[in-house]
Design an enzyme around this catalytic site. Structure first.
Site, short mmCIF file in Angstrom:
data_model
loop_
_atom_site.label_atom_id
_atom_site.label_comp_id
_atom_site.label_asym_id
_atom_site.label_seq_id
_atom_site.Cartn_x
_atom_site.Cartn_y
_atom_site.Cartn_z
N PHE A 91 -60.29 -36.69 5.69
CA PHE A 91 -61.35 -36.55 6.68
C PHE A 91 -62.17 -35.32 6.29
O PHE A 91 -61.64 -34.40 5.67
CB PHE A 91 -60.71 -36.31 8.05
CG PHE A 91 -61.17 -37.23 9.13
CD1 PHE A 91 -60.58 -38.46 9.30
CD2 PHE A 91 -62.19 -36.85 10.01
CE1 PHE A 91 -60.98 -39.31 10.32
CE2 PHE A 91 -62.60 -37.70 11.02
CZ PHE A 91 -61.99 -38.93 11.18
N GLN A 151 -71.43 -30.95 20.00
CA GLN A 151 -71.48 -31.61 18.70
C GLN A 151 -72.32 -32.89 18.78
O GLN A 151 -72.08 -33.72 19.66
CB GLN A 151 -70.06 -31.94 18.27
CG GLN A 151 -69.94 -32.33 16.81
CD GLN A 151 -68.49 -32.35 16.37
OE1 GLN A 151 -67.67 -33.07 16.95
NE2 GLN A 151 -68.16 -31.57 15.37
N HIS A 173 -73.95 -36.28 16.59
CA HIS A 173 -73.98 -37.11 15.39
C HIS A 173 -75.44 -37.48 15.15
O HIS A 173 -76.15 -37.79 16.12
CB HIS A 173 -73.18 -38.40 15.60
CG HIS A 173 -71.77 -38.28 15.12
ND1 HIS A 173 -71.41 -38.61 13.84
CD2 HIS A 173 -70.66 -37.85 15.74
CE1 HIS A 173 -70.11 -38.39 13.70
NE2 HIS A 173 -69.64 -37.92 14.84
N LEU A 193 -72.60 -44.90 18.21
CA LEU A 193 -72.64 -44.33 16.88
C LEU A 193 -72.91 -45.37 15.81
O LEU A 193 -72.28 -46.41 15.78
CB LEU A 193 -71.26 -43.72 16.63
CG LEU A 193 -71.19 -42.54 15.72
CD1 LEU A 193 -71.96 -41.39 16.34
CD2 LEU A 193 -69.73 -42.16 15.54
N GLU A 212 -72.05 -42.84 9.25
CA GLU A 212 -72.67 -42.38 8.00
C GLU A 212 -72.58 -43.43 6.90
O GLU A 212 -73.36 -43.41 5.96
CB GLU A 212 -71.95 -41.12 7.51
CG GLU A 212 -72.60 -39.84 7.95
CD GLU A 212 -71.75 -39.10 8.99
OE1 GLU A 212 -70.80 -39.71 9.52
OE2 GLU A 212 -72.06 -37.94 9.25
N ARG A 224 -74.51 -33.49 8.53
CA ARG A 224 -74.88 -34.01 9.84
C ARG A 224 -75.90 -33.13 10.56
O ARG A 224 -76.85 -33.64 11.14
CB ARG A 224 -73.65 -34.09 10.74
CG ARG A 224 -72.80 -35.29 10.45
CD ARG A 224 -71.61 -35.31 11.38
NE ARG A 224 -70.71 -36.39 10.98
CZ ARG A 224 -69.51 -36.57 11.48
NH1 ARG A 224 -69.03 -35.73 12.38
NH2 ARG A 224 -68.77 -37.56 11.08
N HIS A 240 -71.82 -35.92 21.21
CA HIS A 240 -70.50 -36.51 20.98
C HIS A 240 -69.36 -35.72 21.61
O HIS A 240 -68.45 -36.31 22.19
CB HIS A 240 -70.30 -36.60 19.47
CG HIS A 240 -69.07 -37.33 19.06
ND1 HIS A 240 -68.77 -38.60 19.50
CD2 HIS A 240 -68.04 -36.98 18.24
CE1 HIS A 240 -67.62 -39.00 18.97
NE2 HIS A 240 -67.15 -38.03 18.22
N ARG A 290 -66.21 -28.59 16.14
CA ARG A 290 -64.88 -29.20 16.08
C ARG A 290 -64.71 -30.01 14.79
O ARG A 290 -65.62 -30.71 14.38
CB ARG A 290 -64.69 -30.12 17.28
CG ARG A 290 -63.37 -30.84 17.33
CD ARG A 290 -63.36 -31.85 18.45
NE ARG A 290 -64.34 -32.90 18.23
CZ ARG A 290 -64.10 -34.04 17.58
NH1 ARG A 290 -62.91 -34.28 17.09
NH2 ARG A 290 -65.05 -34.95 17.43
#
Lengths: 587, 87
Positions: free
Chosen positions: A119, A240, A242, A252, A255, A286, A353, A398
């Site tokens: 990740f 945060q 996106h 969402l 990506e 992002r 988000h 985060r």
């Protein structure tokens, strides 16, 4: 008016992963636990967390909790508290195994060990090669955790108040928390739940924005309850985003679409990312892509009737590629964007988000607030965990895979602290009737009749205002305007009226209470953002593009009284290891 | 015409609030625009559908095979059809 009373050792408000993990710890210790939740527990927003949960098990790549800690501190842009981060990263592996014993079916490797995926933001050896650290139960990790914890709670005899709406905390003159005033949605009956300890676990507040990935229930109820009880909110400016959510809706678009060759165009048909990131273009990070979209719209180069979004173009890839590689995205675009990406581009806009800020706590989950000279005095009997809390492990940003970890680790830690606290504090304190009366008075304001503003229109206005004035495009001028607009909206709350005053299942009333909560939380967010004159993590200022550690490596604390801000230092001293000093955050 | 009283309708509306935004949007708009025109049995099926876990609903509505009885499958089909019409 005499209200019905119930008494418990512990009251937990919210039945997502954080609340259920705490409740389980408490119920297993034979305490009398009540969980209050406005929707059925398994419909909490934890169910939407698909990614997974970080733990340095080292099953796929070599790993170490200390490396995980480094990544989390760096990811937080050095605003995270390093004692809490060390605690969380050390606890992670045991928590995964514990969850597995509770019945979470983590995906396995062929050799039987738990599978771990790679990740963003995770490294080996303090910034070296990519680490594979995220444990997952296929793409339904949040669902699996929530269901397992719910089943365990049923077994441990936790008492659930399903479809009850928590209105306000009850505090006595010394500030101790004594429980909460709640409404049974089914009957409209107001009830007092007295408790020796109260834990807030109500999740995030993404619904302060129009475009958000958050479910409709994420209205920051616990955060607003804390504010009204005189407790500040910490670091609320950090939200945060996106870059590509379906415009006006928020779902969402991952990506992956841009990875397959999709690109963004503005209202002039220009491929604008070439101007902002000549090399990476549409695959820039992002925050860069989010900001670019917001600038295009702000400067009048948006698309559509209101010029309020940009377009994500994929039709040039051809029907075969789209059907084969992006079937889920196509499905979503048709369903929610109203377009088939094979024929037309998808309208997109940055989508809110995750709320990094929240109710300030220490690493035991105790709510802490400034009193006299102490910046972090414990509020007796009050705890918070999960997205509504700010412990702070996420700081200014985060990392993926750290939110499920956060709720489980700190839900459990709060449970353990409550168990110890109740050994020393065995009796209920006398109920503070004035505090109950204040909550009831707030409710009765909604009995006003006659003409007035509609709740749903005010909500839409709030969400649009926050999107335009406190989204990813932030400058002093824009934020100051946002502050005055949101404050003006707050003042108009007195003019709002319900058209339906019935008692039974009055959902319009619940939505009115949620609007009050959202306005309080939105005010905290925009006031905190206007004051922070630097860019750090998710808070990105066009007029102050750099991080400023000398002045701003500190936590914001917003108080509802006069909308004042206070600050406290970041806890840079970990529990056992050396401090990670701030460095430039590059990936 | 629907045979449910206003309280029952509001209860169903509240239960269209879910843990996932996608479900909020699909279930709430279907409820607001179509529910009243369903026959009694279909209304019951929609109400029953709301008792299923969010993850199953999301997968079914995104086109996965529906491992439930025929009545549930029928109402899911209606929802799918409704939301692919751009609701």
């Amino acid at each position: 008016m005499k209200l019905p009373h119930r008494r418990f050792d512990c009251l937990v408000i919210g039945a997502g992963g954080g609340g259920l993990r705490a409740a389980l710890q408490l119920a297993q210790a034979d305490l009398h636990v009540a969980v209050v939740t406005k929707v059925f527990p398994t419909r909490s927003h934890t169910v939407a967390a698909q990614g997974g949960m970080n733990a340095a098990l080292g099953n796929v790549t070599p790993d170490n909790w200390h490396w995980h800690m480094y990544d989390t501190v760096k990811g937080s842009d050095y605003l995270g508290d390093q004692d809490a981060i060390e605690y969380m990263c050390r606890a992670a592996s045991r928590q995964v195994i514990e969850l597995e014993h509770y019945g979470v079916p983590f995906t396995r490797l062929e050799d039987g060990h738990i599978y771990q995926r790679a990740f963003g933001g995770q490294s080996q050896n303090f910034g070296g090669d990519q680490a594979s650290r995220t444990c997952a139960a296929a793409d339904r990790t949040g669902h699996a955790i929530l269901h397992a914890l719910y089943q365990q709670n049923i077994r441990a005899k936790t008492h659930f108040f399903d479809e009850y709406f928590a209105v306000d905390l009850i505090r006595n003159e010394e500030g101790a928390a004594l429980g909460a005033v709640v409404i049974e949605i089914e009957t409209g009956e107001v009830m007092v739940i007295e408790a020796k300890t109260t834990l807030l676990a109500t999740g995030g507040a993404g619904r302060i924005f129009r475009t958000s990935t958050n479910a409709m229930i994420n209205t920051g109820d616990g955060m607003a309850m804390a504010l009204r009880a005189g407790i500040p909110l910490e670091d609320m400016e950090f939200v945060q985003f996106h870059p590509t959510g379906i415009a006006g809706k928020g779902m969402l678009i991952s990506e992956g679409v841009r990875g397959e060759g999709g690109y963004l165009v503005n209202g002039d048909g220009e491929r604008f990312m070439e101007r902002y990131a000549p090399h990476a273009k549409d695959l820039a990070s992002r925050d860069v892509v989010s900001r670019a979209i917001a600038i295009e719209v702000r400067e009048g180069r948006g698309c559509g009737e209101n010029k309020d979004h940009v377009l994500l173009k994929v039709d040039h890839l051809g029907p075969d590629v789209i059907k084969k590689r992006l079937p889920a995205i196509r499905e979503m675009a048709i369903r929610f964007g109203g377009v088939d990406p094979i024929e037309s581009p998808i309208p997109v806009y940055p989508t809110a988000h995750y709320t990094m800020g929240g109710i300030p706590t220490n690493r035991y989950g105790q709510v802490v607030a400034p009193v006299g000279h102490g910046a972090e005095e414990e509020v007796v009997g009050l705890y918070a965990a999960g997205e509504c809390a700010c412990v702070s492990v996420h700081g200014a940003n985060r990392l993926g895979g750290n939110s499920l970890l956060d709720i489980v680790v700190f839900g459990r830690a709060a449970g353990n602290h409550i168990i110890a606290y109740l050994k020393e504090n065995r009796y209920h304190r006398p109920l503070a009737n004035e505090s109950v009366d204040m909550a009831v008075a707030r409710l009765s304001k909604w009995e006003r009749r006659g003409d007035g503003e509609s709740v749903s229109a005010m909500l839409a206005e709030l969400q649009l205002t926050m999107e335009e004035y406190c989204g990813v495009f932030r400058s002093q001028e824009v934020l100051d305007e946002g502050v005055s607009k949101v404050l003006a909206l707050g003042e108009r709350l007195d003019e709002a009226r319900l058209s339906d005053h019935s008692k039974v299942f009055n959902t319009a009333f619940m939505e009115a209470l949620e609007l009050e909560n959202l306005i309080d939380v939105a005010t905290a967010t925009v006031v905190s953002a206007a004051a922070r004159t630097e860019s750090r993590g998710a808070h990105s200022r066009l007029d102050y593009p750099d991080r400023n550690d000398a002045e701003w490596m500190r936590h914001s604390l917003y108080c509802k009284t006069d909308h004042q801000l206070d600050y406290k230092p970041v806890r840079t001293k970990p529990l056992t290891v050396d401090t990670f000093p701030p460095k430039k955050r590059v990936y | 015409m629907n045979s449910l009283d206003p309280t029952a309708l509001r209860r169903i509306k509240w239960r269209c609030r879910r843990g996932m935004l996608e479900l909020d949007m699909m279930l709430q708009s279907f409820f607001e625009q179509r529910f009243e025109n369903l026959d009694c049995q279909q209304q019951q099926m929609f109400t029953r559908l709301l008792d299923y876990p969010d993850q199953s609903l999301l997968e079914w509505l995104s086109g996965a095979p529906i491992d439930a009885d025929k009545d549930v499958r029928d109402i899911v089909e209606q929802l799918r059809h409704f939301s692919s019409a751009g609701a």
